[in-house]
Design a protein around this motif. Structure first.
Motif, PDB file in Angstrom:
ATOM      1  N   LEU A  28     -22.781  -9.658  12.395  1.00 58.31           N
ATOM      2  CA  LEU A  28     -21.692  -8.772  11.982  1.00 58.31           C
ATOM      3  C   LEU A  28     -20.337  -9.422  12.236  1.00 58.31           C
ATOM      4  CD1 LEU A  28     -20.761  -5.929  11.015  1.00 58.31           C
ATOM      5  CD2 LEU A  28     -20.700  -5.311  13.434  1.00 58.31           C
ATOM      6  N   CYS A  29     -20.172 -10.029  13.393  1.00 57.01           N
ATOM      7  CA  CYS A  29     -18.890 -10.656  13.733  1.00 57.01           C
ATOM      8  C   CYS A  29     -18.607 -11.862  12.843  1.00 57.01           C
ATOM      9  CB  CYS A  29     -18.876 -11.050  15.201  1.00 57.01           C
ATOM     10  SG  CYS A  29     -18.825  -9.641  16.319  1.00 57.01           S
ATOM     11  N   VAL A  30     -19.618 -12.662  12.556  1.00 59.36           N
ATOM     12  CA  VAL A  30     -19.415 -13.833  11.698  1.00 59.36           C
ATOM     13  C   VAL A  30     -19.057 -13.400  10.284  1.00 59.36           C
ATOM     14  CG1 VAL A  30     -20.609 -15.776  10.607  1.00 59.36           C
ATOM     15  CG2 VAL A  30     -20.820 -15.408  13.060  1.00 59.36           C
ATOM     16  N   LEU A  31     -19.803 -12.448   9.733  1.00 58.70           N
ATOM     17  CA  LEU A  31     -19.513 -11.992   8.373  1.00 58.70           C
ATOM     18  C   LEU A  31     -18.155 -11.290   8.289  1.00 58.70           C
ATOM     19  CD1 LEU A  31     -23.010 -10.700   7.222  1.00 58.70           C
ATOM     20  CD2 LEU A  31     -21.856 -12.826   6.587  1.00 58.70           C
ATOM     21  N   SER A  32     -17.807 -10.517   9.309  1.00 59.78           N
ATOM     22  CA  SER A  32     -16.493  -9.858   9.321  1.00 59.78           C
ATOM     23  C   SER A  32     -15.377 -10.883   9.431  1.00 59.78           C
ATOM     24  CB  SER A  32     -16.416  -8.873  10.483  1.00 59.78           C
ATOM     25  OG  SER A  32     -17.342  -7.836  10.308  1.00 59.78           O
ATOM     26  N   SER A  33     -15.592 -11.916  10.216  1.00 57.17           N
ATOM     27  CA  SER A  33     -14.578 -12.969  10.355  1.00 57.17           C
ATOM     28  C   SER A  33     -14.368 -13.696   9.033  1.00 57.17           C
ATOM     29  CB  SER A  33     -14.975 -13.960  11.442  1.00 57.17           C
ATOM     30  OG  SER A  33     -15.092 -13.312  12.672  1.00 57.17           O
ATOM     31  N   LEU A  34     -15.453 -13.983   8.327  1.00 58.85           N
ATOM     32  CA  LEU A  34     -15.323 -14.625   7.018  1.00 58.85           C
ATOM     33  C   LEU A  34     -14.568 -13.726   6.041  1.00 58.85           C
ATOM     34  CD1 LEU A  34     -18.851 -16.229   6.580  1.00 58.85           C
ATOM     35  CD2 LEU A  34     -16.684 -17.413   6.914  1.00 58.85           C
ATOM     36  N   TYR A  35     -14.877 -12.441   6.052  1.00 58.06           N
ATOM     37  CA  TYR A  35     -14.163 -11.493   5.193  1.00 58.06           C
ATOM     38  C   TYR A  35     -12.677 -11.473   5.535  1.00 58.06           C
ATOM     39  CZ  TYR A  35     -12.269  -7.027   3.733  1.00 58.06           C
ATOM     40  OH  TYR A  35     -11.457  -6.056   3.225  1.00 58.06           O
ATOM     41  N   ILE A  36     -12.364 -11.462   6.814  1.00 52.67           N
ATOM     42  CA  ILE A  36     -10.964 -11.404   7.241  1.00 52.67           C
ATOM     43  C   ILE A  36     -10.222 -12.648   6.785  1.00 52.67           C
ATOM     44  CG2 ILE A  36      -9.467 -11.446   9.275  1.00 52.67           C
ATOM     45  CD1 ILE A  36     -11.624  -9.636  10.628  1.00 52.67           C
ATOM     46  N   VAL A  37     -10.817 -13.819   6.988  1.00 55.30           N
ATOM     47  CA  VAL A  37     -10.147 -15.065   6.620  1.00 55.30           C
ATOM     48  C   VAL A  37      -9.908 -15.141   5.115  1.00 55.30           C
ATOM     49  CG1 VAL A  37     -10.479 -17.572   6.491  1.00 55.30           C
ATOM     50  CG2 VAL A  37     -10.927 -16.363   8.624  1.00 55.30           C
ATOM     51  N   PHE A  38     -10.945 -14.795   4.337  1.00 55.95           N
ATOM     52  CA  PHE A  38     -10.803 -14.913   2.884  1.00 55.95           C
ATOM     53  C   PHE A  38      -9.958 -13.805   2.272  1.00 55.95           C
ATOM     54  CE2 PHE A  38     -14.801 -17.482   3.215  1.00 55.95           C
ATOM     55  CZ  PHE A  38     -14.196 -18.682   2.875  1.00 55.95           C
ATOM     56  N   THR A  39      -9.740 -12.722   2.985  1.00 52.62           N
ATOM     57  CA  THR A  39      -8.911 -11.642   2.462  1.00 52.62           C
ATOM     58  C   THR A  39      -7.468 -11.756   2.926  1.00 52.62           C
ATOM     59  OG1 THR A  39     -10.858 -10.231   2.492  1.00 52.62           O
ATOM     60  CG2 THR A  39      -8.751  -9.142   2.230  1.00 52.62           C
ATOM     61  N   ILE A  40      -7.274 -12.229   4.142  1.00 53.50           N
ATOM     62  CA  ILE A  40      -5.909 -12.280   4.665  1.00 53.50           C
ATOM     63  C   ILE A  40      -5.117 -13.436   4.060  1.00 53.50           C
ATOM     64  CG2 ILE A  40      -6.159 -13.746   6.726  1.00 53.50           C
ATOM     65  CD1 ILE A  40      -4.623 -11.548   8.252  1.00 53.50           C
ATOM     66  N   SER A  41      -5.786 -14.499   3.649  1.00 57.12           N
ATOM     67  CA  SER A  41      -5.080 -15.654   3.074  1.00 57.12           C
ATOM     68  C   SER A  41      -4.319 -15.291   1.800  1.00 57.12           C
ATOM     69  CB  SER A  41      -6.068 -16.796   2.810  1.00 57.12           C
ATOM     70  OG  SER A  41      -6.721 -17.148   3.981  1.00 57.12           O
ATOM     71  N   PRO A  42      -4.937 -14.660   0.799  1.00 56.33           N
ATOM     72  CA  PRO A  42      -4.154 -14.278  -0.383  1.00 56.33           C
ATOM     73  C   PRO A  42      -3.088 -13.226  -0.078  1.00 56.33           C
ATOM     74  CG  PRO A  42      -6.506 -14.136  -0.852  1.00 56.33           C
ATOM     75  CD  PRO A  42      -6.362 -14.402   0.602  1.00 56.33           C
ATOM     76  N   ALA A  43      -3.356 -12.366   0.907  1.00 57.55           N
ATOM     77  CA  ALA A  43      -2.358 -11.350   1.257  1.00 57.55           C
ATOM     78  C   ALA A  43      -1.114 -12.001   1.855  1.00 57.55           C
ATOM     79  CB  ALA A  43      -2.956 -10.334   2.228  1.00 57.55           C
ATOM     80  N   ILE A  44      -1.305 -12.995   2.703  1.00 58.62           N
ATOM     81  CA  ILE A  44      -0.153 -13.707   3.290  1.00 58.62           C
ATOM     82  C   ILE A  44       0.617 -14.435   2.204  1.00 58.62           C
ATOM     83  CG2 ILE A  44       0.491 -15.617   4.815  1.00 58.62           C
ATOM     84  CD1 ILE A  44      -1.775 -14.712   6.673  1.00 58.62           C
ATOM     85  N   ILE A  45      -0.096 -15.092   1.315  1.00 62.34           N
ATOM     86  CA  ILE A  45       0.577 -15.789   0.210  1.00 62.34           C
ATOM     87  C   ILE A  45       1.320 -14.787  -0.666  1.00 62.34           C
ATOM     88  CG2 ILE A  45       0.164 -17.121  -1.897  1.00 62.34           C
ATOM     89  CD1 ILE A  45      -2.167 -18.464  -0.361  1.00 62.34           C
ATOM     90  N   GLY A  46       0.719 -13.626  -0.893  1.00 64.76           N
ATOM     91  CA  GLY A  46       1.359 -12.598  -1.710  1.00 64.76           C
ATOM     92  C   GLY A  46       2.616 -12.031  -1.084  1.00 64.76           C
ATOM     93  N   VAL A  47       2.648 -11.950   0.238  1.00 68.70           N
ATOM     94  CA  VAL A  47       3.845 -11.426   0.906  1.00 68.70           C
ATOM     95  C   VAL A  47       4.988 -12.437   0.829  1.00 68.70           C
ATOM     96  CG1 VAL A  47       4.800 -10.868   3.179  1.00 68.70           C
ATOM     97  CG2 VAL A  47       2.680  -9.819   2.436  1.00 68.70           C
TER      98      VAL A  47
END
Length: 144
Positions: A28-47
């Protein structure tokens, strides 16, 4: 009782180790971490590149409208709903990305606490996932 039947009265003979992490928690922690990394990167670029992101989304909206208008089998209300959805996303892109970053950072902290076997990590993880659902209802508060 027989000596061969295990009982739970004597805790010193227990084979359960409190510091051992369950496999499900690690997955659960590994999959959640992967989701966080791949989702937060475009959000940071978008901001930080909001104008460019809005231009790209605007071009995508035009492309989608062209594709949907050329297909005759698609109901007209579907085309209207899709354009309302995309225009709402365009209007709230900075708010959505900023909120997404904060929620994902909260989720990352919750995952880290859960990995370290802290009970509060689960609650932070749960609150952040519910917040993602609420964020979508706030931004895309349409009939459907």
């Amino acid at each position: 009782m027989s000596e061969s039947v295990p009982t739970f009265d004597d805790q010193s003979k227990s084979t359960y180790n409190k510091n051992k992490k369950p496999i499900f928690l690690i997955v659960l922690c590994v999959l959640s971490s992967l989701y966080i990394v791949f989702t937060i990167s475009p959000a940071i670029i978008g901001v930080f590149d909001n104008q460019n992101a809005q231009e790209k989304l605007s071009n995508d909206i035009n492309r989608v409208n062209q594709i949907f208008s050329s297909v005759e089998e698609i109901p007209s209300n579907y085309l209207e709903d899709m354009s309302v959805f995309l225009n709402t996303k365009l209007e709230n892109l900075l708010f959505e990305n900023s909120s997404l970053i904060l929620i994902l950072l909260l989720e990352a902290y919750g995952v880290w606490l859960m990995y370290n076997l802290k009970r509060n990590g689960f609650w932070l993880y749960l609150i952040s996932n519910i917040s993602l659902i609420i964020l979508n209802y706030i931004i895309f508060s349409t009939d459907n």
